[in-house]
Design an enzyme around this catalytic site. Structure first.
Site, PDB file in Angstrom:
ATOM      1  N   GLU A 169       0.810  -1.230   0.000  1.00 45.59           N
ATOM      2  CA  GLU A 169       0.000   0.000   0.000  1.00 45.59           C
ATOM      3  C   GLU A 169       0.836   1.269   0.000  1.00 45.59           C
ATOM      4  O   GLU A 169       0.770   2.092   0.928  1.00 45.59           O
ATOM      5  CB  GLU A 169      -0.957  -0.007   1.200  1.00 45.59           C
ATOM      6  CG  GLU A 169      -1.940  -1.138   1.168  1.00 45.59           C
ATOM      7  CD  GLU A 169      -3.020  -1.036   2.241  1.00 45.59           C
ATOM      8  OE1 GLU A 169      -2.918  -0.173   3.127  1.00 45.59           O
ATOM      9  OE2 GLU A 169      -3.977  -1.814   2.180  1.00 45.59           O
ATOM     10  N   GLU A 378      -5.340  -8.610   0.795  1.00 44.73           N
ATOM     11  CA  GLU A 378      -6.050  -8.242   2.035  1.00 44.73           C
ATOM     12  C   GLU A 378      -7.523  -8.013   1.739  1.00 44.73           C
ATOM     13  O   GLU A 378      -7.882  -7.469   0.679  1.00 44.73           O
ATOM     14  CB  GLU A 378      -5.497  -6.947   2.667  1.00 44.73           C
ATOM     15  CG  GLU A 378      -4.176  -7.123   3.366  1.00 44.73           C
ATOM     16  CD  GLU A 378      -3.659  -5.844   4.015  1.00 44.73           C
ATOM     17  OE1 GLU A 378      -4.482  -5.028   4.495  1.00 44.73           O
ATOM     18  OE2 GLU A 378      -2.428  -5.666   4.032  1.00 44.73           O
TER      19      GLU A 378
HETATM   20  C1  BG6 Z   1      -4.304  -2.047   5.375  1.00 37.06           C
HETATM   21  C2  BG6 Z   1      -2.949  -2.408   5.906  1.00 37.06           C
HETATM   22  O1  BG6 Z   1      -4.288  -0.685   5.149  1.00 37.06           O
HETATM   23  O2  BG6 Z   1      -5.423  -2.249   6.147  1.00 37.06           O
HETATM   24  C3  BG6 Z   1      -2.974  -3.201   7.199  1.00 37.06           C
HETATM   25  O3  BG6 Z   1      -2.158  -3.027   4.943  1.00 37.06           O
HETATM   26  C4  BG6 Z   1      -4.081  -2.655   8.081  1.00 37.06           C
HETATM   27  O4  BG6 Z   1      -1.708  -3.166   7.775  1.00 37.06           O
HETATM   28  C5  BG6 Z   1      -5.395  -2.930   7.384  1.00 37.06           C
HETATM   29  O5  BG6 Z   1      -4.085  -3.126   9.381  1.00 37.06           O
HETATM   30  C6  BG6 Z   1      -6.627  -2.532   8.167  1.00 37.06           C
HETATM   31  O6  BG6 Z   1      -6.571  -1.192   8.491  1.00 37.06           O
HETATM   32  P1  BG6 Z   1      -6.869  -0.687   9.943  1.00 37.06           P
HETATM   33  O7  BG6 Z   1      -6.605   0.767   9.912  1.00 37.06           O
HETATM   34  O8  BG6 Z   1      -8.282  -1.015  10.220  1.00 37.06           O
HETATM   35  O9  BG6 Z   1      -5.913  -1.448  10.816  1.00 37.06           O
END
Ligand code: BG6
Length: 478
Positions: A169, A378
């Site tokens: 990201e 993800e």
């Molecule tokens: C992504 C990242 O942005 O989303 C992760 O790659 C992150 O590291 C995940 O934890 C979820 O985001 P958040 O802010 O809810 O932890």
């Protein structure tokens, strides 16, 4: 008779994901150097209730237990990141053998359980030494250090690791780090952001080129946080705003990865404001070289965005990090677009839109524009979970969320698109960078909170057993 849907490919990588800083802890053990996050979290007010990853969920000491749980769930793949500071405590120079050994053991343990390792080379934890030495991403000196670090991983693990994610990201760590000041190095300067981002593009391209030129086996690509954009309605000026947002938020990065150039519209917009990055002839040759281009697009998908024209000058705003629904503030880019509510979508407690169809749209848009296979690196639901007295966690809301997203992936596969795998966020609960420990994503509950690391015991949630059955049936039994 209705036609059957195309099935998920036989070797589909059903998995889950994590990142070093969010799970490992042991921040000063094993010869590890400090990262920019190890320092940033100590600045008062930067993270939710001052949380940090000093202990996190102690994966460094408990990785065998975690891998055993992955095997119990039947995971086919596990995506994790390597902490640069465990391999090179100062970012460059001497290799730390103890750090190399930690990931060597982890990879071997995964393979012993028939779990494919998917390695993220960089998930935001830049060595603080490089920030101090030459301002990290703002100096071209980082390119050689990043390639040297990546090469060390290819040389040591390339015999067993076949999927590599270069940068996680880039859009998020650049925007938060240099525009919103909510990640290190906490700068608010768009010119510096675009300059640092250009250097990150050069580092990314150089590492991919190195991988392709040196005969390593496997596939490599970046993971991009893509939120497809809808226009609020059919008014042409709102449609134009949606195009602005798509160009500025997403094509600006993905076009560079795949084509080696920035979109004309964004470049022109930057030039008018004097914030365009400098691009040399050598940069252009590197970026346009097909060997610098990814083998797949890594997609981190959480939500879509909806926008309207922005002639009122609405700018950047802080996110909802409290979990109090409805506390999100208006945001946008003056003259380009502003984010608005989508009445068709439900939201999470952190005001993220829930939109499974948006995942199918993301996969289609990536396919039409870039024609690359996609590895979904993800996707998941951040939610409050309750640990019952009997140590069960009834997260039917997470099952519902993931089920609908698996259906969307299936629909995209049925559209004829190539999707390599799906590593959900996340396997165990972990530290959310800005949201502490209360925003949980895992299939496995970890008993800790903001105040105390408690006993860090692991308890599979209902979603764990649900995902096990999805994997066992290759996506048929939802
Ligand atoms: C992504 C990242 O942005 O989303 C992760 O790659 C992150 O590291 C995940 O934890 C979820 O985001 P958040 O802010 O809810 O932890």
């Amino acid at each position: 008779m209705a036609q059957q849907m195309k099935p998920f490919p036989k070797n589909f990588l059903w998995g889950s994901a994590s990142a070093a800083y969010q799970i490992e802890g042991a921040y000063r053990e094993g010869g590890k150097g400090l990262s920019v996050w190890d320092q940033f979290v100590r600045i008062p007010g930067k993270t939710f209730k001052g949380t940090n990853g000093d202990v996190a969920v102690d994966h460094y000491h408990r990785y065998r237990e975690d891998v055993d749980l992955m095997a119990k769930a039947g995971l086919k793949a596990y995506r994790f990141s390597i902490a640069w500071t465990r391999i090179f405590p100062n970012g460059n120079g001497e290799v730390n053998q103890e750090g190399l050994k930690f990931y060597d053991d982890l990879i071997n343990d995964l393979i012993a359980h028939q779990i494919e390792p998917v390695v993220t080379i960089y998930h935001w934890d830049l060595p603080q030494a490089l920030q101090d030495e030459y301002q990290g991403w703002e100096s071209r000196r980082i390119i050689a250090d990043f390639v040297n670090y990546a090469k060390t991983l290819f040389d040591n693990y390339g015999d067993r690791v076949k999927y590599w994610v270069t940068l996680n990201e880039q859009n998020v760590f650049m925007q938060h780090g240099y525009s919103m000041a909510s990640h290190p190095p906490a700068v608010t300067d768009p010119k510096r952001m675009y300059a640092a981002n250009h250097i990150a593009n050069l580092a990314n391209a150089s590492a991919i080129k190195y991988f392709h030129e040196h005969g390593y086996q496997g596939q490599i690509g970046p993971s991009f946080a893509y939120s497809p954009i809808y226009a609020v309605d059919a008014a042409p000026e709102n449609q134009l705003a949606a195009d602005n947002a798509e160009q500025l938020n997403s094509y600006y990065w993905m076009d560079m990865y795949v084509f080696g150039h920035y979109p004309t519209i964004v470049r022109n917009w930057q030039e008018k404001q004097g914030i365009a990055p400098e691009i040399t002839v050598e940069d252009q040759a590197l970026l346009e070289n097909p060997l610098s281009h990814p083998d797949f697009m890594g997609l981190n998908y959480y939500q879509t965005g909806t926008v309207a024209k922005n002639d009122t000058g609405v700018g950047a705003a802080a996110e909802n990090t409290s979990g109090k629904k409805g506390t999100i503030k208006e945001s946008g880019v003056p003259g380009m677009f502003k984010n608005v509510k989508n009445d068709y979508l439900q939201k999470t407690d952190w005001d993220w839109n829930i939109d499974p169809v948006g995942l199918q749209i993301a996969l289609r848009r990536i396919n039409s524009r870039y024609n690359l296979p996609v590895l979904i690196t993800e996707n998941g639901l951040g939610a409050f979970d309750t640990l019952e007295a009997d140590h069960e966690i009834h997260d039917d809301y997470r099952i519902h969320f993931l089920r609908e997203h698996v259906k969307a992936i299936h629909a995209a596969i049925d559209d004829g698109l190539q999707v390599i795998g799906y590593t959900t966020w996340s396997f165990t609960d972990l530290l959310s960078w800005l949201n502490g420990y209360q925003k949980r994503y895992g299939f496995v509950y970890v008993d800790r909170d903001e105040k105390s690391a408690k006993d860090l015991a692991r308890y599979p949630k209902d979603s764990f057993y649900w995902y096990k059955q999805v994997i066992a049936s290759n996506g048929e039994d939802l």
